[in-house]
Design an enzyme around this catalytic site. Structure first.
Site, mmCIF file in Angstrom:
data_model
loop_
_atom_site.group_PDB
_atom_site.id
_atom_site.type_symbol
_atom_site.label_atom_id
_atom_site.label_comp_id
_atom_site.label_asym_id
_atom_site.label_seq_id
_atom_site.Cartn_x
_atom_site.Cartn_y
_atom_site.Cartn_z
ATOM 1 N N LYS A 106 0.827 -1.209 0.000
ATOM 2 C CA LYS A 106 0.000 0.000 0.000
ATOM 3 C C LYS A 106 0.867 1.267 0.000
ATOM 4 O O LYS A 106 0.655 2.173 -0.793
ATOM 5 C CB LYS A 106 -0.931 0.018 1.225
ATOM 6 C CG LYS A 106 -1.891 -1.165 1.274
ATOM 7 C CD LYS A 106 -2.849 -1.085 2.460
ATOM 8 C CE LYS A 106 -2.163 -1.131 3.820
ATOM 9 N NZ LYS A 106 -1.429 -2.385 4.092
ATOM 10 N N ARG A 116 -9.664 0.663 8.731
ATOM 11 C CA ARG A 116 -9.126 -0.664 9.011
ATOM 12 C C ARG A 116 -10.132 -1.527 9.750
ATOM 13 O O ARG A 116 -9.782 -2.621 10.198
ATOM 14 C CB ARG A 116 -7.894 -0.497 9.901
ATOM 15 C CG ARG A 116 -6.572 -0.789 9.210
ATOM 16 C CD ARG A 116 -5.513 -0.508 10.248
ATOM 17 N NE ARG A 116 -4.282 -1.180 10.010
ATOM 18 C CZ ARG A 116 -3.259 -0.678 9.343
ATOM 19 N NH1 ARG A 116 -3.352 0.487 8.763
ATOM 20 N NH2 ARG A 116 -2.144 -1.359 9.238
ATOM 21 N N ARG A 148 11.766 -5.033 5.453
ATOM 22 C CA ARG A 148 11.406 -3.665 5.043
ATOM 23 C C ARG A 148 12.309 -2.653 5.759
ATOM 24 O O ARG A 148 12.664 -2.836 6.925
ATOM 25 C CB ARG A 148 9.945 -3.383 5.408
ATOM 26 C CG ARG A 148 9.570 -1.910 5.256
ATOM 27 C CD ARG A 148 8.088 -1.688 5.183
ATOM 28 N NE ARG A 148 7.363 -2.033 6.400
ATOM 29 C CZ ARG A 148 6.035 -1.961 6.511
ATOM 30 N NH1 ARG A 148 5.298 -1.571 5.492
ATOM 31 N NH2 ARG A 148 5.449 -2.303 7.635
ATOM 32 N N ARG A 205 11.311 -0.605 11.286
ATOM 33 C CA ARG A 205 10.226 -0.323 12.222
ATOM 34 C C ARG A 205 10.201 -1.367 13.334
ATOM 35 O O ARG A 205 10.409 -2.542 13.088
ATOM 36 C CB ARG A 205 8.880 -0.333 11.484
ATOM 37 C CG ARG A 205 8.604 0.973 10.760
ATOM 38 C CD ARG A 205 7.425 0.893 9.833
ATOM 39 N NE ARG A 205 6.262 0.234 10.420
ATOM 40 C CZ ARG A 205 5.094 0.092 9.803
ATOM 41 N NH1 ARG A 205 4.935 0.587 8.572
ATOM 42 N NH2 ARG A 205 4.092 -0.525 10.374
ATOM 43 N N ARG A 255 -0.161 -8.722 13.561
ATOM 44 C CA ARG A 255 -0.802 -7.742 12.667
ATOM 45 C C ARG A 255 -1.608 -8.449 11.577
ATOM 46 O O ARG A 255 -2.666 -7.976 11.185
ATOM 47 C CB ARG A 255 0.259 -6.822 12.062
ATOM 48 C CG ARG A 255 0.739 -5.773 13.073
ATOM 49 C CD ARG A 255 2.112 -5.245 12.749
ATOM 50 N NE ARG A 255 2.184 -4.587 11.462
ATOM 51 C CZ ARG A 255 3.296 -4.433 10.772
ATOM 52 N NH1 ARG A 255 4.445 -4.901 11.241
ATOM 53 N NH2 ARG A 255 3.275 -3.830 9.624
HETATM 54 P P1 ADP Z 1 2.181 -1.834 3.251
HETATM 55 O O1 ADP Z 1 2.127 -0.335 3.213
HETATM 56 O O2 ADP Z 1 0.986 -2.455 2.586
HETATM 57 O O3 ADP Z 1 2.411 -2.388 4.613
HETATM 58 P P2 ADP Z 1 4.755 -1.537 1.869
HETATM 59 O O4 ADP Z 1 4.467 -0.725 0.653
HETATM 60 O O5 ADP Z 1 5.416 -0.861 2.997
HETATM 61 O O6 ADP Z 1 3.408 -2.290 2.356
HETATM 62 O O7 ADP Z 1 5.608 -2.786 1.405
HETATM 63 C C1 ADP Z 1 6.087 -3.739 2.339
HETATM 64 C C2 ADP Z 1 7.488 -4.183 1.941
HETATM 65 O O8 ADP Z 1 7.423 -4.947 0.727
HETATM 66 C C3 ADP Z 1 8.466 -3.044 1.668
HETATM 67 O O9 ADP Z 1 9.747 -3.479 2.085
HETATM 68 C C4 ADP Z 1 8.419 -2.885 0.155
HETATM 69 O O10 ADP Z 1 9.655 -2.400 -0.375
HETATM 70 C C5 ADP Z 1 8.167 -4.316 -0.310
HETATM 71 N N1 ADP Z 1 7.333 -4.407 -1.505
HETATM 72 C C6 ADP Z 1 6.280 -3.647 -1.848
HETATM 73 N N2 ADP Z 1 5.728 -4.058 -3.014
HETATM 74 C C7 ADP Z 1 6.469 -5.141 -3.409
HETATM 75 C C8 ADP Z 1 6.406 -6.029 -4.547
HETATM 76 N N3 ADP Z 1 5.482 -5.905 -5.499
HETATM 77 N N4 ADP Z 1 7.329 -7.023 -4.601
HETATM 78 C C9 ADP Z 1 8.265 -7.169 -3.627
HETATM 79 N N5 ADP Z 1 8.376 -6.362 -2.553
HETATM 80 C C10 ADP Z 1 7.489 -5.362 -2.435
HETATM 81 P P1 ADP Z 2 1.218 -1.726 7.829
HETATM 82 O O1 ADP Z 2 0.530 -1.287 6.579
HETATM 83 O O2 ADP Z 2 2.606 -2.191 7.642
HETATM 84 O O3 ADP Z 2 0.405 -2.657 8.660
HETATM 85 P P2 ADP Z 2 0.757 0.899 9.049
HETATM 86 O O4 ADP Z 2 1.894 1.814 8.964
HETATM 87 O O5 ADP Z 2 -0.431 1.155 8.191
HETATM 88 O O6 ADP Z 2 1.363 -0.543 8.838
HETATM 89 O O7 ADP Z 2 0.229 0.817 10.551
HETATM 90 C C1 ADP Z 2 1.111 0.575 11.633
HETATM 91 C C2 ADP Z 2 0.326 0.495 12.933
HETATM 92 O O8 ADP Z 2 -0.327 1.752 13.178
HETATM 93 C C3 ADP Z 2 -0.800 -0.524 12.956
HETATM 94 O O9 ADP Z 2 -0.338 -1.814 13.321
HETATM 95 C C4 ADP Z 2 -1.729 0.073 14.023
HETATM 96 O O10 ADP Z 2 -1.239 -0.159 15.329
HETATM 97 C C5 ADP Z 2 -1.609 1.558 13.744
HETATM 98 N N1 ADP Z 2 -2.626 2.010 12.775
HETATM 99 C C6 ADP Z 2 -2.416 2.486 11.515
HETATM 100 N N2 ADP Z 2 -3.567 2.820 10.917
HETATM 101 C C7 ADP Z 2 -4.551 2.545 11.813
HETATM 102 C C8 ADP Z 2 -5.969 2.655 11.810
HETATM 103 N N3 ADP Z 2 -6.641 3.106 10.728
HETATM 104 N N4 ADP Z 2 -6.651 2.280 12.923
HETATM 105 C C9 ADP Z 2 -6.019 1.828 14.005
HETATM 106 N N5 ADP Z 2 -4.686 1.684 14.088
HETATM 107 C C10 ADP Z 2 -3.936 2.037 13.005
#
Ligand code: ADP
Ligand code: ADP
Ligand code: ZN
Length: 209
Positions: free
Chosen positions: A15, A88, A122, A155, A166
């Site tokens: 995302k 979420r 990541r 992180r 998660r």
């Molecule tokens: P999210 O916001 O959904 O948690 P991220 O965009 O932070 O996901 O991506 C999670 C990890 O996977 C990051 O280290 C990113 O560089 C990697 N990543 C994202 N898209 C891809 C893909 N299509 N193939 C491989 N790795 C990816």
């Molecule tokens: P990822 O896409 O890798 O799961 P995010 O950066 O979106 O991570 O979120 C990290 C953390 O921040 C979540 O595990 C949660 O604790 C909190 N968080 C983010 N967005 C929300 C939301 N919309 N509602 C509640 N908690 C949230």
């Protein structure tokens, strides 16, 4: 492009990565609740202090801490918006409907083993929140952000144990949202496997098509 787009999909589905590029190329504004909450934690604000424990445990922070953040941001934005990480839960989706009209929800699908591999390697930029992956999307210079020269860090919630929690929270609380948006007729599913550029083309097609 002035749509309000929600990006669904589990942690690690890409995302943040896709949002970064969509915002750069389509002039959309990103609202990422994860980034906003991490900033609050970093600055030790009252909100950050309350949110930290939930985030470290991999749980959702309570609605009263997160919904107003989005409300405040969204009312300042002109043009299109990408909501990354919000809503979420069903409750958050219903609250969002009261102050904004969602045009599209894009669900990025990736299998669980790949999610764990992506999240545990990541790296995130401290300054601009850009995301990298040690294997799949490494920075040009180790530990330095290509885009802004900032320092990359891991992180504290990107450990295998917290990642598993998660993913569980995602399945219980966030996955039901696909049905919610599907019933409204605005859900688009995207295959999130494959390299970042390939997934980007699919996301674009989902948004424009
Ligand atoms: P999210 O916001 O959904 O948690 P991220 O965009 O932070 O996901 O991506 C999670 C990890 O996977 C990051 O280290 C990113 O560089 C990697 N990543 C994202 N898209 C891809 C893909 N299509 N193939 C491989 N790795 C990816
Ligand atoms: P990822 O896409 O890798 O799961 P995010 O950066 O979106 O991570 O979120 C990290 C953390 O921040 C979540 O595990 C949660 O604790 C909190 N968080 C983010 N967005 C929300 C939301 N919309 N509602 C509640 N908690 C949230
Ligand atoms: Zn950076």
């Amino acid at each position: 492009m002035d749509k309000k787009i929600v990006l669904l999909g589990p942690p690690g589905s890409g995302k943040g990565t896709q949002t970064e590029r969509l915002c750069a190329e389509l002039k959309l504004t990103k609202i990422s609740t994860g980034d906003l909450l991490r900033e609050a934690v970093r600055n030790n604000t009252p909100l950050g202090v309350k949110a930290k424990g939930y985030m470290d445990a991999g749980r959702l922070v309570p609605n009263e801490l997160v919904v107003d953040l989005v409300k405040e941001k969204i009312k300042c934005v002109e043009g299109g918006v990408i909501l990354d990480g919000f809503p979420r839960s069903l409750e958050q989706a219903e609250l969002l409907d009261r102050f904004a009209k969602v045009d599209l929800a894009v669900d990025i699908e990736v299998n669980e083993d790949n999610l764990v591999r992506r999240l545990t390697l990541r790296r995130t930029c401290r300054s601009c929140n850009a995301v990298y992956h040690l294997e799949f999307n490494p920075p040009k210079v180790e530990s330095i952000c290509d885009k802004c020269g900032g320092e990359l860090f891991q992180r504290s919630d990107d450990t295998e144990r917290t990642v598993r929690e998660r993913l569980k929270v995602y399945k219980e609380q966030t996955l039901p949202l696909t049905k919610y948006y599907s019933k409204k007729g605005i859900l688009r599913k995207v295959d999130g496997e494959g390299d970042i550029g390939t997934v980007y083309q699919r996301v674009l097609k989902a948004i424009k098509g």
